[in-house]
Scaffold this motif. Structure first.
Motif, mmCIF file in Angstrom:
data_model
loop_
_atom_site.group_PDB
_atom_site.id
_atom_site.type_symbol
_atom_site.label_atom_id
_atom_site.label_comp_id
_atom_site.label_asym_id
_atom_site.label_seq_id
_atom_site.Cartn_x
_atom_site.Cartn_y
_atom_site.Cartn_z
ATOM 1 N N GLU A 1 48.541 34.389 34.246
ATOM 2 C CA GLU A 1 47.696 33.300 33.756
ATOM 3 C C GLU A 1 46.419 33.177 34.588
ATOM 4 O O GLU A 1 45.349 32.872 34.057
ATOM 5 C CB GLU A 1 48.469 31.985 33.790
ATOM 6 C CG GLU A 1 49.588 31.925 32.755
ATOM 7 C CD GLU A 1 50.549 30.765 33.018
ATOM 8 O OE1 GLU A 1 50.272 29.973 33.958
ATOM 9 O OE2 GLU A 1 51.560 30.669 32.314
ATOM 10 N N ALA A 2 46.540 33.407 35.878
ATOM 11 C CA ALA A 2 45.367 33.290 36.745
ATOM 12 C C ALA A 2 44.324 34.346 36.378
ATOM 13 O O ALA A 2 43.126 34.073 36.338
ATOM 14 C CB ALA A 2 45.765 33.432 38.205
ATOM 15 N N LYS B 1 58.504 33.022 36.462
ATOM 16 C CA LYS B 1 57.319 32.171 36.445
ATOM 17 C C LYS B 1 56.250 32.709 37.396
ATOM 18 O O LYS B 1 55.052 32.533 37.156
ATOM 19 C CB LYS B 1 57.687 30.737 36.819
ATOM 20 C CG LYS B 1 56.560 29.743 36.563
ATOM 21 C CD LYS B 1 57.017 28.314 36.757
ATOM 22 C CE LYS B 1 55.882 27.348 36.440
ATOM 23 N NZ LYS B 1 56.283 25.939 36.675
ATOM 24 N N VAL C 1 52.500 33.115 36.455
ATOM 25 C CA VAL C 1 51.411 32.452 37.180
ATOM 26 C C VAL C 1 50.290 33.437 37.486
ATOM 27 O O VAL C 1 49.109 33.140 37.285
ATOM 28 C CB VAL C 1 51.938 31.805 38.483
ATOM 29 C CG1 VAL C 1 50.787 31.462 39.427
ATOM 30 C CG2 VAL C 1 52.745 30.570 38.167
ATOM 31 N N VAL D 1 44.229 34.549 43.373
ATOM 32 C CA VAL D 1 44.738 33.189 43.561
ATOM 33 C C VAL D 1 45.371 33.112 44.948
ATOM 34 O O VAL D 1 46.065 34.045 45.371
ATOM 35 C CB VAL D 1 45.771 32.828 42.465
ATOM 36 C CG1 VAL D 1 46.937 33.787 42.476
ATOM 37 C CG2 VAL D 1 46.271 31.391 42.651
ATOM 38 N N ARG E 1 52.970 27.210 44.803
ATOM 39 C CA ARG E 1 53.024 25.812 44.350
ATOM 40 C C ARG E 1 53.174 25.735 42.834
ATOM 41 O O ARG E 1 53.956 24.946 42.317
ATOM 42 C CB ARG E 1 51.760 25.082 44.791
ATOM 43 C CG ARG E 1 51.769 23.582 44.513
ATOM 44 C CD ARG E 1 50.407 22.968 44.730
ATOM 45 N NE ARG E 1 49.429 23.461 43.757
ATOM 46 C CZ ARG E 1 49.379 23.044 42.487
ATOM 47 N NH1 ARG E 1 50.237 22.159 42.041
ATOM 48 N NH2 ARG E 1 48.463 23.540 41.674
ATOM 49 N N ARG E 2 52.427 26.598 42.114
ATOM 50 C CA ARG E 2 52.514 26.606 40.657
ATOM 51 C C ARG E 2 53.884 27.059 40.173
ATOM 52 O O ARG E 2 54.284 26.767 39.051
ATOM 53 C CB ARG E 2 51.432 27.525 40.076
ATOM 54 C CG ARG E 2 50.011 27.035 40.316
ATOM 55 C CD ARG E 2 49.008 27.994 39.708
ATOM 56 N NE ARG E 2 47.649 27.683 40.142
ATOM 57 C CZ ARG E 2 46.575 28.388 39.773
ATOM 58 N NH1 ARG E 2 46.713 29.428 38.949
ATOM 59 N NH2 ARG E 2 45.371 28.051 40.223
ATOM 60 N N CYS E 3 54.591 27.784 41.059
ATOM 61 C CA CYS E 3 55.954 28.201 40.731
ATOM 62 C C CYS E 3 56.977 27.108 41.038
ATOM 63 O O CYS E 3 58.180 27.299 40.820
ATOM 64 C CB CYS E 3 56.330 29.453 41.515
ATOM 65 S SG CYS E 3 55.427 30.923 41.021
ATOM 66 N N GLY E 4 56.505 26.012 41.598
ATOM 67 C CA GLY E 4 57.421 24.923 41.949
ATOM 68 C C GLY E 4 58.047 25.083 43.313
ATOM 69 O O GLY E 4 58.976 24.361 43.667
ATOM 70 N N GLU F 1 48.974 28.677 46.676
ATOM 71 C CA GLU F 1 48.723 28.033 45.387
ATOM 72 C C GLU F 1 49.621 28.637 44.317
ATOM 73 O O GLU F 1 50.161 27.929 43.458
ATOM 74 C CB GLU F 1 47.249 28.175 45.005
ATOM 75 C CG GLU F 1 46.895 27.644 43.630
ATOM 76 C CD GLU F 1 47.167 26.152 43.470
ATOM 77 O OE1 GLU F 1 47.238 25.684 42.314
ATOM 78 O OE2 GLU F 1 47.310 25.443 44.491
ATOM 79 N N ALA F 2 49.798 29.966 44.373
ATOM 80 C CA ALA F 2 50.702 30.621 43.422
ATOM 81 C C ALA F 2 52.123 30.100 43.595
ATOM 82 O O ALA F 2 52.818 29.826 42.613
ATOM 83 C CB ALA F 2 50.658 32.137 43.623
#
Length: 578
Positions: free
Chosen positions: A515-516, A508, A512, A520, A527-530, A524-525
């Motif tokens: 997709e960005a 992921k 991420v 980034v 966080r988007r990875c969980g 934040e990266a």
């Protein structure tokens, strides 16, 4: 604790953060070539953020850029830095805020308590600040919205203050350089060039430096011969044939690499123009009792000045005072020091304490026939420091001087009248310089006090206006407690499931960044990875491992984002084409 502002609460650091106590990786895994994970120890701490200069291929404990790092071992215990994405050694602990955005609020609140934290390390059996001590630190908590406003105001005010302090320190450095230039000019003839011109115009005839040196050496030999004759008479002996040939003539200096002196000046060795004496070694038999006298130590001798606020005492034995008592005009030289820049620092004894003696780590030089301050000025000038430093260096890496080494130091000898004129001009210039240095020092002290007042006001709720619409800190604390309780209820995940989760996270992360499509922020990266607060350590480490792999494959660009003052805020990432 005084009454808290509206909406604020009191809490321990343990309620507001978790802790990652550092652990040293195997020594064989460390390197300075950038291979592996950045590795931070207490030695990498700087003013605000650590410097990265070492890496490890076997990291054990990790810090994050959203942490607050604290040194927990040694003389720098309690020192704080903002966190970094790195491995941390045993001298470092990472304070991990329980909620996003609290890093700087905790950092600034802990800053004034460095000495208190350091004292806590000294009070422990292991000499460390333990996790228990960290957890028990009492703090205040403002509403999150107010925390943001407080931090923004602190950054603004302290940035301005830091800029002012930087200017003061630059001025201080220039004044120190000017002081050294004055000392050099005084003992190499530049300061008295106008004086020499006047003497030439007046046709004044003065004893040259060479003539002065010869007179000093002649009188020195005469004193030695007089002592020898007195000793022969006391023993009832007739002086043996050629006894004068046993005179220990002082050795002149090697002038090969010495700078050219003005006309009428000459080089001499310390041995030629002074009497040199070692000091007294402190030992149990010299505990001050019946025959005690003031005892000067290395701590009492700074470069160019005495520090007599704390003078010890020592017991002297019969006949020692007459031989060892200091007299005004003696030059005291520091014989040993761990720092090459401090070895050989010296000061002129002013005779302010009667019958004072000195320890064996100080060497006494008693100039004869020359101006004592002129000798002391030379030894504290860059030229003298260079000569002392060269003699002090040893193959063992330690720095030490001795009576024999000091005796070889070259000293410029001007005519006696010019020595006195040089010191008069120097004293006038140094007096004006002292006033400027004291003014800068006072301003620096005021800046320190101003910083303390700003931080005090910030955490007393007096720095920024309050907003009645802010969520109270009590609600924030309750939410942190609830989140912790919920995590505690979760069953431990099996190893196989953890590994699957790790693989998913790694995949992921690439997604991420793809997709960005542009830069980034690293956090934040993540966080988007969980991966956020409370994530499994294995998942976090997997992310860092993947970042390293991407970097090695030249698929990752990393840039540091800084504020207006050049201080690091965070890293940003970008995926490069494969």
């Amino acid at each position: 604790m005084s009454r808290l502002p509206r909406g604020w609460s009191a809490a321990s650091l343990g309620e507001l953060a978790s802790f990652e106590m550092g652990q040293a990786p195997p020594g064989s895994s460390s390197n300075f070539e950038g291979v592996g994970t950045p590795f931070v120890k207490a030695g990498e701490f700087r003013e605000r953020s650590p410097v990265i200069r070492e890496w490890t291929t076997s990291p054990l404990k990790f810090g994050r850029s959203t942490d607050v790092f604290i040194c927990v071992v040694g003389a720098t215990a309690g020192k704080l830095n903002l966190g970094a994405d790195c491995a941390i050694g045993r001298s470092v602990a990472a304070i991990r805020p329980a909620t996003t955005g609290m890093q700087l609020f905790l950092y600034y609140q802990l800053l004034p308590r460095v000495l208190e934290l350091r004292a806590a390390s000294r009070g422990s059996a292991q000499g460390v600040i333990s996790q228990k001590v960290l957890s028990s630190i009492n703090l205040v908590v403002a509403p999150l919205g107010e925390q943001t406003r407080i931090v923004a105001k602190l950054e603004e005010l302290l940035s301005d203050l830091d800029a002012g302090v930087a200017e003061l320190k630059a001025a201080q450095k220039k004044l120190q350089q000017y002081r050294q230039s004055l000392l050099r000019a005084a003992v190499e003839g530049a300061l008295t060039a106008p004086w020499r011109d006047v003497q030439r115009r007046l046709g004044t005839s003065t004893e040259t430096g060479a003539q002065l040196l010869q007179r000093i050496l002649t009188e020195r030999r005469a004193r030695w011969e007089a002592k020898q004759i007195a000793r022969f008479n006391e023993q009832g002996k007739v002086p043996p044939k050629d006894w004068q040939k046993k005179y220990p003539a002082p050795v002149p200096p090697d002038t090969a690499d010495l700078p050219k002196l003005p006309d009428g000046w000459v080089w001499a060795s310390v041995e030629q123009i002074s009497e040199i004496q070692g000091g007294i070694q402190k030992q149990p038999s010299r505990a001050p009792m019946k025959n005690k006298y003031p005892f000067l130590r290395v701590a009492n001798v700074a470069r160019g000045k005495l520090k007599l606020q704390d003078v010890h005492e020592i017991e002297l034995f019969q006949g020692e005072l007459e031989r060892l008592a200091l007299v005004a005009g003696d030059v005291l030289i520091v014989e040993g020091n761990g720092s090459l820049t401090e070895i050989g620092r010296c000061a002129l004894w002013d005779g302010s304490i009667e019958n004072a003696v000195h320890q064996n780590h100080l060497i006494r030089v008693r100039p004869v026939g020359v101006v004592s301050q002129f000798v002391e000025t030379w030894l504290n000038s860059l030229g003298g420091i260079e000569k002392l430093s060269k003699l002090a260096a040893t193959t063992s890496g330690l720095y030490t001087l001795s009576v024999s080494k000091i005796s070889k130091i070259p000293v410029p000898i001007a005519p006696r009248a010019e020595q006195e004129a040089s010191m008069r001009v120097l004293i006038d210039n140094l007096s004006a310089l002292d006033v400027q240095e004291q003014s800068v020092e006072q301003s620096l002290k005021q800046s320190t006090a101003q910083r303390e007042n700003i931080l005090r006001a910030a955490f007393a709720g007096e720095l920024v206006p309050q907003d009645p619409n802010d969520e109270p800190a009590s609600v924030l604390l309750e939410r942190i407690r609830a989140e912790r309780a919920e995590r505690a209820k979760q069953p431990k995940v099996r190893r196989i499931k953890q590994e699957k989760e790790i693989a998913a996270v790694v995949k992921k992360l690439i997604n991420v960044l793809e997709e960005a499509g542009d830069w980034v922020p690293a956090q934040e990266a993540f966080r988007r990875c969980g991966v956020a607060d409370g994530a499994l350590t294995e998942r976090i480490e997997a992310l860092y491992a993947e970042l390293r792999e991407l970097d090695k494959a030249d698929r990752l660009a990393v840039e540091v984002v800084t504020d207006a003052q050049g201080r690091k805020l965070h890293d940003k990432l970008k995926l490069l084409a494969g």
